[in-house]
Design a protein around this motif. Sequence first.
Motif, PDB file in Angstrom:
ATOM      1  N   LYS A 131       0.826  -1.201   0.000  1.00 17.73           N
ATOM      2  CA  LYS A 131       0.000   0.000   0.000  1.00 17.73           C
ATOM      3  C   LYS A 131       0.860   1.250   0.000  1.00 17.73           C
ATOM      4  CE  LYS A 131      -4.232  -1.641   2.185  1.00 17.73           C
ATOM      5  NZ  LYS A 131      -5.182  -1.415   3.297  1.00 17.73           N
ATOM      6  N   GLU A 132       0.491   2.195  -0.904  1.00 14.10           N
ATOM      7  CA  GLU A 132       1.042   3.554  -0.933  1.00 14.10           C
ATOM      8  C   GLU A 132       2.564   3.559  -0.861  1.00 14.10           C
ATOM      9  OE1 GLU A 132      -2.892   5.613   1.068  1.00 14.10           O
ATOM     10  OE2 GLU A 132      -0.986   5.674   2.154  1.00 14.10           O
ATOM     11  N   PHE A 133       3.179   2.715  -1.692  1.00 11.56           N
ATOM     12  CA  PHE A 133       4.634   2.679  -1.802  1.00 11.56           C
ATOM     13  C   PHE A 133       5.066   3.839  -2.706  1.00 11.56           C
ATOM     14  CE2 PHE A 133       8.746   0.900  -1.695  1.00 11.56           C
ATOM     15  CZ  PHE A 133       9.286   0.929  -2.971  1.00 11.56           C
ATOM     16  N   GLU A 134       5.877   4.714  -2.175  1.00  7.64           N
ATOM     17  CA  GLU A 134       6.322   5.884  -2.941  1.00  7.64           C
ATOM     18  C   GLU A 134       7.556   5.524  -3.756  1.00  7.64           C
ATOM     19  OE1 GLU A 134       4.622   9.292   0.112  1.00  7.64           O
ATOM     20  OE2 GLU A 134       6.770   9.233  -0.336  1.00  7.64           O
ATOM     21  N   VAL A 135       7.448   5.699  -5.050  1.00  5.55           N
ATOM     22  CA  VAL A 135       8.500   5.241  -5.951  1.00  5.55           C
ATOM     23  C   VAL A 135       8.716   6.267  -7.054  1.00  5.55           C
ATOM     24  CG1 VAL A 135       6.821   3.974  -7.349  1.00  5.55           C
ATOM     25  CG2 VAL A 135       9.212   3.289  -7.424  1.00  5.55           C
ATOM     26  N   ILE A 380     -19.564  -2.917   3.572  1.00  2.00           N
ATOM     27  CA  ILE A 380     -18.718  -2.593   4.729  1.00  2.00           C
ATOM     28  C   ILE A 380     -17.938  -3.819   5.189  1.00  2.00           C
ATOM     29  CG2 ILE A 380     -18.760  -1.877   7.151  1.00  2.00           C
ATOM     30  CD1 ILE A 380     -21.187  -0.112   6.431  1.00  2.00           C
ATOM     31  N   LYS A 381     -18.612  -4.971   5.277  1.00  2.00           N
ATOM     32  CA  LYS A 381     -17.956  -6.177   5.785  1.00  2.00           C
ATOM     33  C   LYS A 381     -16.986  -6.782   4.779  1.00  2.00           C
ATOM     34  CE  LYS A 381     -21.674  -7.454   8.968  1.00  2.00           C
ATOM     35  NZ  LYS A 381     -22.724  -8.449   9.301  1.00  2.00           N
ATOM     36  N   SER A 382     -17.334  -6.751   3.504  1.00  2.00           N
ATOM     37  CA  SER A 382     -16.477  -7.367   2.480  1.00  2.00           C
ATOM     38  C   SER A 382     -15.367  -6.435   2.007  1.00  2.00           C
ATOM     39  CB  SER A 382     -17.316  -7.793   1.271  1.00  2.00           C
ATOM     40  OG  SER A 382     -17.806  -6.654   0.573  1.00  2.00           O
ATOM     41  N   GLY A 383     -15.608  -5.128   2.110  1.00  2.00           N
ATOM     42  CA  GLY A 383     -14.630  -4.183   1.578  1.00  2.00           C
ATOM     43  C   GLY A 383     -14.659  -4.112   0.068  1.00  2.00           C
ATOM     44  N   ASN A 384     -15.684  -4.710  -0.542  1.00  2.00           N
ATOM     45  CA  ASN A 384     -15.795  -4.719  -2.002  1.00  2.00           C
ATOM     46  C   ASN A 384     -16.953  -3.829  -2.443  1.00  2.00           C
ATOM     47  OD1 ASN A 384     -13.727  -6.651  -2.279  1.00  2.00           O
ATOM     48  ND2 ASN A 384     -15.187  -8.285  -1.815  1.00  2.00           N
ATOM     49  N   ALA A 385     -16.718  -3.090  -3.512  1.00  2.00           N
ATOM     50  CA  ALA A 385     -17.760  -2.197  -4.033  1.00  2.00           C
ATOM     51  C   ALA A 385     -18.862  -3.001  -4.714  1.00  2.00           C
ATOM     52  CB  ALA A 385     -17.147  -1.212  -5.017  1.00  2.00           C
ATOM     53  N   LYS A 386     -20.062  -2.443  -4.685  1.00  2.00           N
ATOM     54  CA  LYS A 386     -21.193  -2.976  -5.458  1.00  2.00           C
ATOM     55  C   LYS A 386     -21.567  -1.900  -6.466  1.00  2.00           C
ATOM     56  CE  LYS A 386     -24.267  -5.545  -3.466  1.00  2.00           C
ATOM     57  NZ  LYS A 386     -25.383  -6.045  -2.627  1.00  2.00           N
ATOM     58  N   LEU A 387     -21.436  -2.237  -7.726  1.00  2.00           N
ATOM     59  CA  LEU A 387     -21.539  -1.227  -8.779  1.00  2.00           C
ATOM     60  C   LEU A 387     -22.744  -1.462  -9.674  1.00  2.00           C
ATOM     61  CD1 LEU A 387     -17.756  -1.157  -9.740  1.00  2.00           C
ATOM     62  CD2 LEU A 387     -18.940   0.373  -8.174  1.00  2.00           C
ATOM     63  N   ASN A 388     -23.369  -0.349 -10.074  1.00  2.00           N
ATOM     64  CA  ASN A 388     -24.423  -0.342 -11.096  1.00  2.00           C
ATOM     65  C   ASN A 388     -25.554  -1.331 -10.781  1.00  2.00           C
ATOM     66  OD1 ASN A 388     -22.927   1.545 -12.687  1.00  2.00           O
ATOM     67  ND2 ASN A 388     -21.623  -0.143 -13.341  1.00  2.00           N
ATOM     68  N   ILE A 407     -19.462   2.224  -2.698  1.00  2.00           N
ATOM     69  CA  ILE A 407     -18.018   2.032  -2.675  1.00  2.00           C
ATOM     70  C   ILE A 407     -17.535   2.148  -1.231  1.00  2.00           C
ATOM     71  CG2 ILE A 407     -15.812   2.889  -3.569  1.00  2.00           C
ATOM     72  CD1 ILE A 407     -17.548   4.219  -5.828  1.00  2.00           C
ATOM     73  N   PRO A 408     -16.736   1.169  -0.744  1.00  2.00           N
ATOM     74  CA  PRO A 408     -16.240   1.264   0.631  1.00  2.00           C
ATOM     75  C   PRO A 408     -15.217   2.386   0.774  1.00  2.00           C
ATOM     76  CG  PRO A 408     -15.220  -0.598  -0.496  1.00  2.00           C
ATOM     77  CD  PRO A 408     -16.269  -0.046  -1.427  1.00  2.00           C
ATOM     78  N   PHE A 409     -15.251   3.066   1.923  1.00  2.00           N
ATOM     79  CA  PHE A 409     -14.279   4.127   2.210  1.00  2.00           C
ATOM     80  C   PHE A 409     -13.329   3.615   3.291  1.00  2.00           C
ATOM     81  CE2 PHE A 409     -12.711   7.931   4.319  1.00  2.00           C
ATOM     82  CZ  PHE A 409     -12.342   8.702   3.230  1.00  2.00           C
ATOM     83  N   LYS A 413      -5.549   3.162   7.941  1.00  2.00           N
ATOM     84  CA  LYS A 413      -5.154   1.842   8.412  1.00  2.00           C
ATOM     85  C   LYS A 413      -5.776   0.723   7.581  1.00  2.00           C
ATOM     86  CE  LYS A 413      -4.490   3.368  13.191  1.00  2.00           C
ATOM     87  NZ  LYS A 413      -4.913   3.165  14.605  1.00  2.00           N
ATOM     88  N   GLY A 414      -6.495   1.079   6.544  1.00  2.00           N
ATOM     89  CA  GLY A 414      -7.109   0.084   5.683  1.00  2.00           C
ATOM     90  C   GLY A 414      -8.425  -0.460   6.197  1.00  2.00           C
TER      91      GLY A 414
END
Length: 581
Positions: A131-135, A380-388, A407-409, A413-414
């Motif tokens: 996550k968020e590796f600065e390169v 919220i529990k899955s962390g996966n978006a539900k689209l359309n 979309i989960p926010f 800390k993830g």
Amino acid sequence: DNKIQSFMMEKRYIRKDKSIVWVNLTGSLVREQSGEPKYFIAVIEDITKRKLATQKLKESERRYKELIEAIPVGISITTPEGKNLECNSQAYKIFGYESKESFLQTPVLDLYYDYNDREKLIELHENEILKEFEVRYKHKDGTLFWSSLTSIKQKIEDQTVHINSFQDITERKEREEDIRLHGEIMTNISEGVHLVRLDDGIIVYSNPALEEMFGYNPGEMIGKDIAIVNAPTDKTPEKTKDSIMGILAETGEWHGEIKNIKKDGTIFWCYANVSLFDHPKYGKVLVSAHTDITKRKKAQKKLIESEMRYKHLANEMEMILDYLPGLIFYKDASNKFLRVNKYLADAHNMTKEELSGMSLFDMYPQEQAQAYWDDDLEVIKSGNAKLNIEEPWDTDEGRKWVSTSKIPFFNEKGKVTGIIGLSFDITERKKAEEKLKESEEKFRTLAEQSSLGLIIQQDDKIKFANRTVSNIIEYPLQEINDWTVEDTFKIIHADDLPYVKEKVSEREEGDYEKILKYECRVITKSGKLKWVEIVSKALTYLGKHALAITMIDITIQKEWEEELKEISKLKSELLSRTSHE
């Protein structure tokens, strides 16, 4: 030797009710020991649901790709070995490439400014997610830019891949570097120090750093009044001096920012720490340590201006969201609305402020609110978006249809701390789809009842054929509907084929809208020879160019014509004989 020959294939059948069913057909031929066929075993499995699920999956993949293209973040899929497999348009644009193809052909290693960064990333990628590796990357023209990279290791079709998302953070890094540099200067620069007699305010000592800071030559400040370093403000330099020295006389110390002036008249800011000290030579003196804070003051000013700009941008964004024709909201993980747009507030006859802090159970009947909340909890529990998701929406104006995405926010800390929801009114589209469906059903009903053979040809393929066509040429509809234009030539009599192809080429080479009409012989599947009249006309079918082709069986008419010719011939011969007699 009792061999068994078998095959397996997928094909479509037509049920009694005319609906299409997909099946998986497995057949095995059992032979006698002599090798002669004995009997045939066939197993038919209904796979219609699986087929429909596959079609839905393809549609979902299409929508997913559209969503990925709309996201303002670079997305790419790479192999651990360093090959680019897929990307969205934002990805190759970030790197300065003109096309997706040229970007995918570039090895991943060539995108790094420092190859060691790639090795470090692979080492850190032993975990499933990075996550968020600065390169540091480089544009196609070789210029450096910083990116924040989030990468997930996944298995796709037994191949390990990295799914990467990255954003250009060059401006942020440059700002951080400026701040770091300013901090280094503030930490390491020597302070300017001087001693001032308390009774008359005369400078009795200044160190080299102070002399350099104020632009004086060594020793030039000695014997001068301290007021020379004070810049004019709403007070004169002398009054500023008297004010500070008065405080010092009472409290023994003074700390604060002060506007100073250099020998050449340049105005600058210092932070001064001043205290009283009994000097053995000069008596009571003021010990003053000056730190040039001009850069910090400018940075603060820029920061304030930047905050104002960002605040203005946030206001503009809120205004845009307020007037988007859709319901937009941000809720926490406990079902409370934190922010909503004006469109959603208006839909509930409330203000945005009134909706803030409310839950679904404050707005909808218990059963409906629970259904909405259960759907939110999945995200919220899955962390996966539900689209359309297409769902009904009951309003004061009646039932409407909306397309909703949730979309989960995630926090830093993830952890999912809420959801962002977007719902757009698709009522008119649903009505249009319903009308189109009704129109298609009417068309098919009329076409199936027609005594004319009817074929719709589009994109070099047969898109529709009615049962009259099947009755004329004796081929099953499911076979006809799999034909290309080239396949249709196989039923044309060999002597008529050049003529038919010539008629078809008239449209290809000339006026597409031209109506073509011709007669030819066809050979049915059972081998019969029939005469047909063909008429083709251009039209629009499902929003695209197509040809409507009608077919009439004129075999009997042709036979009558031949009989009339024969009768006419006999009549002519009879008349000829009679005249000679």
